[in-house]
Design a protein around this motif. Structure first.
Motif, PDB file in Angstrom:
ATOM      1  N   MET A 144       1.016  -1.165   0.005  1.00 50.00           N
ATOM      2  CA  MET A 144      -0.044  -0.050  -0.029  1.00 50.00           C
ATOM      3  C   MET A 144       0.911   1.105  -0.025  1.00 50.00           C
ATOM      4  O   MET A 144       1.835   1.079   0.689  1.00 50.00           O
ATOM      5  CB  MET A 144      -0.850   0.082   1.330  1.00 50.00           C
ATOM      6  N   ALA A 145       0.520   2.292  -0.616  1.00 46.87           N
ATOM      7  CA  ALA A 145       1.035   3.331  -0.896  1.00 46.87           C
ATOM      8  C   ALA A 145       0.020   4.631  -0.926  1.00 46.87           C
ATOM      9  O   ALA A 145      -0.984   4.387  -1.514  1.00 46.87           O
ATOM     10  CB  ALA A 145       2.119   3.605  -1.977  1.00 46.87           C
ATOM     11  N   THR A 146       0.513   5.657  -0.171  1.00 44.36           N
ATOM     12  CA  THR A 146      -0.615   6.724  -0.316  1.00 44.36           C
ATOM     13  C   THR A 146      -0.384   7.598  -1.574  1.00 44.36           C
ATOM     14  O   THR A 146       0.606   8.164  -1.819  1.00 44.36           O
ATOM     15  CB  THR A 146      -0.221   7.713   0.878  1.00 44.36           C
ATOM     16  N   TYR A 147      -1.552   7.766  -2.223  1.00 41.50           N
ATOM     17  CA  TYR A 147      -1.925   8.843  -3.153  1.00 41.50           C
ATOM     18  C   TYR A 147      -1.967  10.370  -2.790  1.00 41.50           C
ATOM     19  O   TYR A 147      -3.241  10.448  -2.168  1.00 41.50           O
ATOM     20  CB  TYR A 147      -3.006   8.403  -4.119  1.00 41.50           C
ATOM     21  N   ALA A 148      -0.898  11.146  -2.796  1.00 43.39           N
ATOM     22  CA  ALA A 148      -1.006  12.530  -2.080  1.00 43.39           C
ATOM     23  C   ALA A 148      -2.042  13.020  -2.309  1.00 43.39           C
ATOM     24  O   ALA A 148      -2.719  14.100  -1.538  1.00 43.39           O
ATOM     25  CB  ALA A 148       0.413  12.890  -2.253  1.00 43.39           C
ATOM     26  N   LEU A 154      -3.689   3.265  -1.757  1.00 40.74           N
ATOM     27  CA  LEU A 154      -3.983   2.197  -2.828  1.00 40.74           C
ATOM     28  C   LEU A 154      -2.679   1.144  -2.840  1.00 40.74           C
ATOM     29  O   LEU A 154      -1.637   1.360  -2.401  1.00 40.74           O
ATOM     30  CB  LEU A 154      -3.999   3.082  -4.216  1.00 40.74           C
ATOM     31  N   SER A 155      -3.026  -0.025  -3.796  1.00 37.12           N
ATOM     32  CA  SER A 155      -2.242  -1.085  -3.768  1.00 37.12           C
ATOM     33  C   SER A 155      -1.484  -1.004  -5.241  1.00 37.12           C
ATOM     34  O   SER A 155      -1.714  -0.627  -6.289  1.00 37.12           O
ATOM     35  CB  SER A 155      -2.901  -2.339  -3.660  1.00 37.12           C
ATOM     36  N   TYR A 156      -0.054  -1.185  -4.888  1.00 40.51           N
ATOM     37  CA  TYR A 156       0.954  -1.387  -5.993  1.00 40.51           C
ATOM     38  C   TYR A 156       1.784  -2.599  -5.821  1.00 40.51           C
ATOM     39  O   TYR A 156       1.965  -3.208  -4.773  1.00 40.51           O
ATOM     40  CB  TYR A 156       1.794  -0.038  -6.055  1.00 40.51           C
ATOM     41  N   CYS A 157       2.304  -2.737  -6.888  1.00 42.24           N
ATOM     42  CA  CYS A 157       3.325  -4.098  -7.112  1.00 42.24           C
ATOM     43  C   CYS A 157       4.396  -4.142  -7.921  1.00 42.24           C
ATOM     44  O   CYS A 157       4.429  -2.992  -8.596  1.00 42.24           O
ATOM     45  CB  CYS A 157       2.678  -5.617  -7.114  1.00 42.24           C
ATOM     46  N   ASN A 158       5.396  -4.899  -7.873  1.00 44.42           N
ATOM     47  CA  ASN A 158       6.387  -4.955  -8.946  1.00 44.42           C
ATOM     48  C   ASN A 158       7.498  -3.649  -8.585  1.00 44.42           C
ATOM     49  O   ASN A 158       8.200  -3.171  -9.367  1.00 44.42           O
ATOM     50  CB  ASN A 158       6.200  -4.916 -10.440  1.00 44.42           C
ATOM     51  N   GLY A 159       7.296  -3.130  -7.345  1.00 43.68           N
ATOM     52  CA  GLY A 159       8.371  -2.116  -6.899  1.00 43.68           C
ATOM     53  C   GLY A 159       8.007  -0.919  -7.423  1.00 43.68           C
ATOM     54  O   GLY A 159       8.955   0.189  -7.214  1.00 43.68           O
ATOM     55  N   ILE A 160       6.651  -0.686  -8.152  1.00 42.23           N
ATOM     56  CA  ILE A 160       6.530   0.795  -8.611  1.00 42.23           C
ATOM     57  C   ILE A 160       6.444   1.669  -7.724  1.00 42.23           C
ATOM     58  O   ILE A 160       6.460   3.189  -8.210  1.00 42.23           O
ATOM     59  CB  ILE A 160       5.346   0.638  -9.795  1.00 42.23           C
ATOM     60  N   GLU A 161       5.983   1.421  -6.467  1.00 47.47           N
ATOM     61  CA  GLU A 161       5.600   2.645  -5.505  1.00 47.47           C
ATOM     62  C   GLU A 161       5.988   1.724  -4.038  1.00 47.47           C
ATOM     63  O   GLU A 161       5.842   0.613  -3.838  1.00 47.47           O
ATOM     64  CB  GLU A 161       4.156   3.075  -5.622  1.00 47.47           C
ATOM     65  N   TYR A 240      -5.256   6.555 -16.344  1.00 45.46           N
ATOM     66  CA  TYR A 240      -4.235   7.372 -16.067  1.00 45.46           C
ATOM     67  C   TYR A 240      -3.992   7.470 -14.480  1.00 45.46           C
ATOM     68  O   TYR A 240      -4.798   6.733 -13.744  1.00 45.46           O
ATOM     69  CB  TYR A 240      -4.709   9.036 -16.317  1.00 45.46           C
ATOM     70  N   TRP A 241      -2.806   7.774 -13.949  1.00 52.88           N
ATOM     71  CA  TRP A 241      -2.570   7.704 -12.578  1.00 52.88           C
ATOM     72  C   TRP A 241      -3.397   8.776 -12.011  1.00 52.88           C
ATOM     73  O   TRP A 241      -3.119   9.979 -12.158  1.00 52.88           O
ATOM     74  CB  TRP A 241      -1.000   7.742 -12.534  1.00 52.88           C
ATOM     75  N   ASP A 242      -3.944   8.342 -10.736  1.00 50.56           N
ATOM     76  CA  ASP A 242      -4.376   6.934 -10.425  1.00 50.56           C
ATOM     77  C   ASP A 242      -5.964   7.269 -10.430  1.00 50.56           C
ATOM     78  O   ASP A 242      -6.608   7.775  -9.555  1.00 50.56           O
ATOM     79  CB  ASP A 242      -4.100   6.713  -8.780  1.00 50.56           C
ATOM     80  N   ALA A 243      -6.453   6.609 -11.520  1.00 50.01           N
ATOM     81  CA  ALA A 243      -8.127   6.793 -11.734  1.00 50.01           C
ATOM     82  C   ALA A 243      -8.667   5.676 -10.707  1.00 50.01           C
ATOM     83  O   ALA A 243      -9.723   6.065 -10.865  1.00 50.01           O
ATOM     84  CB  ALA A 243      -8.150   6.072 -13.155  1.00 50.01           C
ATOM     85  N   ARG A 244      -8.062   5.146  -9.952  1.00 53.20           N
ATOM     86  CA  ARG A 244      -8.890   4.188  -8.941  1.00 53.20           C
ATOM     87  C   ARG A 244      -9.584   5.362  -7.821  1.00 53.20           C
ATOM     88  O   ARG A 244     -10.542   4.937  -7.399  1.00 53.20           O
ATOM     89  CB  ARG A 244      -7.998   3.456  -8.141  1.00 53.20           C
ATOM     90  N   ASP A 253     -13.789  -0.973  -2.034  1.00 50.91           N
ATOM     91  CA  ASP A 253     -12.613  -1.826  -1.538  1.00 50.91           C
ATOM     92  C   ASP A 253     -11.766  -2.018  -2.989  1.00 50.91           C
ATOM     93  O   ASP A 253     -10.813  -2.927  -3.178  1.00 50.91           O
ATOM     94  CB  ASP A 253     -13.254  -3.103  -1.520  1.00 50.91           C
ATOM     95  N   ILE A 254     -11.784  -0.854  -3.727  1.00 54.20           N
ATOM     96  CA  ILE A 254     -10.825  -0.843  -4.987  1.00 54.20           C
ATOM     97  C   ILE A 254      -9.370  -0.985  -4.723  1.00 54.20           C
ATOM     98  O   ILE A 254      -8.853  -1.626  -5.538  1.00 54.20           O
ATOM     99  CB  ILE A 254     -11.034   0.636  -5.705  1.00 54.20           C
ATOM    100  N   ALA A 255      -8.937  -0.566  -3.562  1.00 56.76           N
ATOM    101  CA  ALA A 255      -7.572  -0.668  -3.535  1.00 56.76           C
ATOM    102  C   ALA A 255      -7.022  -2.083  -3.064  1.00 56.76           C
ATOM    103  O   ALA A 255      -5.974  -2.586  -3.718  1.00 56.76           O
ATOM    104  CB  ALA A 255      -7.072   0.247  -2.121  1.00 56.76           C
TER     105      ALA A 255
END
Length: 334
Positions: A144-148, A154-161, A240-244, A253-255
């Motif tokens: 999980m990382a914060t969309y400022a 929101l959730s991210y993987c592969n080290g992108i955030e 687009y980032w981050d349309a969620r 529960d989108i995250a």
């Protein structure tokens, strides 16, 4: 001057007054006098409705007129491509427009890019690859990382955030190779940079035939691309980032259900370009004034956001992003 043409046909141009033939003499950096026009015209596609246009434009044009000492006119273009034609025909000498039109203005009419649009602190954004199947596309468990911009986690993987999300691409693109034959992929209209063009180019560059190897799920809008993944209509979707953040009400529960696993190259915001016919010293002063406009008053900041949906302009133009955008546009010009 290069002459590539990415937009076929001639867009309709709003009728505007032509620039005056003579104006005040100013002294440029070399100490030589340069002749300024008596007036210049700015062409833009506003965010506001036409009925509010005059009121919305007046604070910006008045600010520039008062500080430059020449008349500044503002006119509406019916679409972004029309700003390019206005500049090419000298019906406008300054355009506030999107990235594709900036590229065309530079390529076709030798325009000078002087400012880039800033939205929420950024001059560009990535297209995001989303999935509801992290076991397939994520090399490790999502974090999980914060969309400022909204404070949402929101959730991210592969080290992108990690920590606070930055949305910086490209990142994690190798995971797109896991999109196998028949995978349902939500894609927006072919004119959408984040919803179609940049994702398709990214997949093609990894050897994926986006016409034959995947099952395209057409959607309208970034929110619907995310919802297609959320609802299981597509295994992968792009927006687009981050349309969620646009669907949290209908999908609280989108995250947890939709994970971002890759970012494309950065897609540039639009900006401001000027005609090559304007004197250098006038361009220098105009650039500085527009760069400082959002901070000149609370009214200016409000006008700028309401007029063109921006929080600021910056003179750090990152021309390479515009060039890359032009290269990608060229692949979809037919």
């Amino acid at each position: 001057m290069r002459k590539s043409l990415l937009i076929s046909g001639v867009a309709a141009v709003a009728a505007v007054a032509l620039v005056g033939c003579s104006g005040q003499a100013e002294t440029d950096a070399s100490g030589e006098a340069s002749e300024w026009p008596e007036s210049i015209t700015i062409s833009l596609v506003p965010s506001v409705e036409g009925a509010d246009l005059a009121e919305a434009l007046d604070p910006l044009t008045s600010y520039l007129s008062d500080n430059l000492g020449i008349e500044i006119n503002g006119v509406v273009a019916s679409e972004y491509s029309a700003t390019v034609e206005a500049l090419g025909s000298d019906q406008a000498q300054v355009v506030i427009t999107d990235a594709g039109s900036l590229y065309n203005a530079i390529e076709r009419y030798d325009a000078e890019l002087i400012l880039r649009d800033v939205r929420f602190g950024a001059t560009s954004y990535a297209s995001v690859a989303y999935t509801n199947n992290p076991a397939k596309y994520c090399a490790e468990a999502p974090v999980m990382a914060t969309y400022a911009a909204s404070g949402i986690e929101l959730s991210y993987c592969n080290g992108i955030e990690q920590g606070t999300a930055a949305g910086a691409g490209p990142a994690g693109l190798e995971a797109l190779e896991l999109i196998d034959n028949g995978t349902e992929v939500a894609l927006q209209a072919a004119t959408s940079p984040a919803g179609y063009q940049y994702p398709v180019v990214a997949m093609r560059e990894l050897g994926i035939d986006t016409d034959a190897d995947i099952t395209q799920i057409p959607v309208e809008g970034n929110n619907n691309s995310v919802l297609a993944v959320y609802n299981g209509d597509a295994e992968v979707g792009f927006a687009y980032w981050d349309a969620r953040t646009t669907v949290t009400e209908e999908a609280p529960d989108i995250a947890e259900q939709v994970v971002a696993f890759a970012y494309t190259d950065l897609i540039p915001n639009g900006g401001v370009a000027v005609s090559s016919s304007l004197p250098d010293d006038l361009v220098t002063q105009l650039t500085a004034l527009m760069d400082a406009y959002a901070d000149s008053s609370e009214e200016a900041a409000t006008v700028m956001f309401d007029l063109v949906g921006l929080s600021d302009w910056t003179s750090e133009t990152e021309i390479g992003e515009i060039t890359r955008y032009g290269e990608i546009l060229a692949q979809f010009s037919n």
